[in-house]
Design an enzyme around this catalytic site. Sequence first.
Site, PDB file in Angstrom:
ATOM      1  N   ASN A 110      -2.476 -17.086  -2.560  1.00  0.00           N
ATOM      2  CA  ASN A 110      -1.836 -16.389  -3.663  1.00  0.00           C
ATOM      3  C   ASN A 110      -0.568 -15.692  -3.191  1.00  0.00           C
ATOM      4  O   ASN A 110      -0.487 -15.216  -2.068  1.00  0.00           O
ATOM      5  CB  ASN A 110      -2.807 -15.389  -4.311  1.00  0.00           C
ATOM      6  CG  ASN A 110      -2.661 -13.987  -3.755  1.00  0.00           C
ATOM      7  OD1 ASN A 110      -1.779 -13.233  -4.166  1.00  0.00           O
ATOM      8  ND2 ASN A 110      -3.533 -13.638  -2.805  1.00  0.00           N
ATOM      9  N   PHE A 137       1.408  -8.204  -6.841  1.00  0.00           N
ATOM     10  CA  PHE A 137       1.008  -6.950  -7.501  1.00  0.00           C
ATOM     11  C   PHE A 137       1.347  -6.950  -8.998  1.00  0.00           C
ATOM     12  O   PHE A 137       1.877  -5.979  -9.540  1.00  0.00           O
ATOM     13  CB  PHE A 137       1.667  -5.735  -6.840  1.00  0.00           C
ATOM     14  CG  PHE A 137       1.230  -5.440  -5.437  1.00  0.00           C
ATOM     15  CD1 PHE A 137       0.146  -6.062  -4.863  1.00  0.00           C
ATOM     16  CD2 PHE A 137       1.933  -4.503  -4.682  1.00  0.00           C
ATOM     17  CE1 PHE A 137      -0.258  -5.772  -3.561  1.00  0.00           C
ATOM     18  CE2 PHE A 137       1.542  -4.191  -3.375  1.00  0.00           C
ATOM     19  CZ  PHE A 137       0.450  -4.834  -2.810  1.00  0.00           C
ATOM     20  N   SER A 168      -0.554  -6.374   1.967  1.00  0.00           N
ATOM     21  CA  SER A 168      -0.311  -7.608   1.228  1.00  0.00           C
ATOM     22  C   SER A 168       0.918  -8.303   1.803  1.00  0.00           C
ATOM     23  O   SER A 168       1.943  -7.666   2.052  1.00  0.00           O
ATOM     24  CB  SER A 168      -0.075  -7.317  -0.253  1.00  0.00           C
ATOM     25  OG  SER A 168       0.396  -8.478  -0.912  1.00  0.00           O
ATOM     26  N   ASN A 223       2.702 -10.312   0.112  1.00  0.00           N
ATOM     27  CA  ASN A 223       3.465 -10.795  -1.038  1.00  0.00           C
ATOM     28  C   ASN A 223       4.462  -9.795  -1.613  1.00  0.00           C
ATOM     29  O   ASN A 223       5.094 -10.070  -2.628  1.00  0.00           O
ATOM     30  CB  ASN A 223       2.500 -11.256  -2.131  1.00  0.00           C
ATOM     31  CG  ASN A 223       1.589 -12.361  -1.647  1.00  0.00           C
ATOM     32  OD1 ASN A 223       2.039 -13.296  -0.984  1.00  0.00           O
ATOM     33  ND2 ASN A 223       0.307 -12.257  -1.939  1.00  0.00           N
ATOM     34  N   THR A 224       4.567  -8.618  -0.996  1.00  0.00           N
ATOM     35  CA  THR A 224       5.602  -7.649  -1.349  1.00  0.00           C
ATOM     36  C   THR A 224       6.512  -7.495  -0.141  1.00  0.00           C
ATOM     37  O   THR A 224       6.026  -7.145   0.943  1.00  0.00           O
ATOM     38  CB  THR A 224       4.987  -6.287  -1.735  1.00  0.00           C
ATOM     39  OG1 THR A 224       4.227  -6.436  -2.937  1.00  0.00           O
ATOM     40  CG2 THR A 224       6.074  -5.245  -1.968  1.00  0.00           C
ATOM     41  N   LYS A 256      -6.226  -0.408   3.548  1.00  0.00           N
ATOM     42  CA  LYS A 256      -6.541  -1.833   3.680  1.00  0.00           C
ATOM     43  C   LYS A 256      -5.527  -2.479   4.614  1.00  0.00           C
ATOM     44  O   LYS A 256      -4.318  -2.381   4.388  1.00  0.00           O
ATOM     45  CB  LYS A 256      -6.510  -2.515   2.310  1.00  0.00           C
ATOM     46  CG  LYS A 256      -6.992  -3.975   2.344  1.00  0.00           C
ATOM     47  CD  LYS A 256      -7.207  -4.502   0.936  1.00  0.00           C
ATOM     48  CE  LYS A 256      -7.837  -5.890   0.951  1.00  0.00           C
ATOM     49  NZ  LYS A 256      -8.129  -6.367  -0.413  1.00  0.00           N
ATOM     50  N   ASN A 280      -7.183  -7.847   4.457  1.00  0.00           N
ATOM     51  CA  ASN A 280      -6.432  -8.496   3.395  1.00  0.00           C
ATOM     52  C   ASN A 280      -6.309  -9.990   3.718  1.00  0.00           C
ATOM     53  O   ASN A 280      -6.964 -10.499   4.626  1.00  0.00           O
ATOM     54  CB  ASN A 280      -5.049  -7.832   3.270  1.00  0.00           C
ATOM     55  CG  ASN A 280      -4.532  -7.839   1.839  1.00  0.00           C
ATOM     56  OD1 ASN A 280      -4.617  -8.832   1.132  1.00  0.00           O
ATOM     57  ND2 ASN A 280      -3.967  -6.716   1.413  1.00  0.00           N
TER      58      ASN A 280
END
Length: 358
Positions: A117, A121, A181, A183-184, A218, A247
């Site tokens: 993925n 967010f 994450s 993805n940021t 996390k 994560n």
Amino acid sequence: MSFYHWTIRPLLFGLEAERAHEYGIDALRIALSSAQAQKLAVKRFGGESSAALFRFGLKFDNPLGIAAGFDKNGVVVNQLAALGFGHVEVGTVTYEPQRGNEKPRLFRLPEDQALINRLGFNNQGAVRIAERLKKLERECVVGVNIGKNKDVPIEEATENYLRSLDLVHNAADYITVNVSSPNTPNLRELQRTENLEELLGTLQGRNRELGQKPLLVKISPDLTEAEIDMIVDTCLRLEVSGIIATNTTTSREGLKTPNAAEFGAGGLSGRPLAERSNEVIRTIYRHSKGTLPIIGVGGIFSGQDAFEKIAAGACLLQAYTGFIYHGPSFASDINAGLAAIIKERGFANIDEAIGSEA
């Protein structure tokens, strides 16, 4: 094979992954109203009414929760409790509402029992989600996972997290700080010593002002042992309540899916993450000498997978990808399988098993 595997999953897996996820959320919300969910909520782990677990001042009905990312906006909390999850971690929640990255951004890898993925967010924002959770007569422990808005630079991240913390504090039983994450952009820089010290120290100070609630962090599976040790030391020094390990990973090592590279960037979750997650859990457990509570997440598909994380040092568990692949009976199956293994191994309870193979 269950009814879900033979009938429902092929239909869902025939759809684009994110659309199937949205349909799944809608189905949960429609099929189980909040009132029905309260009546059906599974309250016991392995059939033992005395098996409630007490972690960082909270009572959990069983060890398995749903990880952040599944119920991003807190719309099916009681429905997930009705399926057997002992806690639900809502989010990741950002201060401002956020649409996330461009679609498509969620992909299945069935040969690997994995997902990739790069959602970014996507959520309705802290104000709306906090108000929803405050109105909920919850049937399980509810955590809220907070993260940084994409357009906020790293040097302004602490203030952005603080705003979210202020809004969700009264709506959460515990709060998780997501610094991991992939993805940021640049988010993982917050795991560096000086950045993490400032962020967690500031948030913990505000947490105490608002009325102390468990604050967790996390972390990524893509850290070195030295980096993990540093994070553990920081958490112990700042009296952070626990670490969620882990994560998703940016690694694609060992994947069986031949076209995995075509999916592009994003975090990999599921079966391939299991052993790396266990390694991180063992590292945290050993370095903290078992004093820092760990929520183990990554690659749980069976009771044996769950036990391995407990034996590595986790005191609670979370899952996401396994639920996608195994369906509505997943949580109850995992809890029952874990309880049976603990009994077979001669442990009186789950607490005795924690860290037994670390």
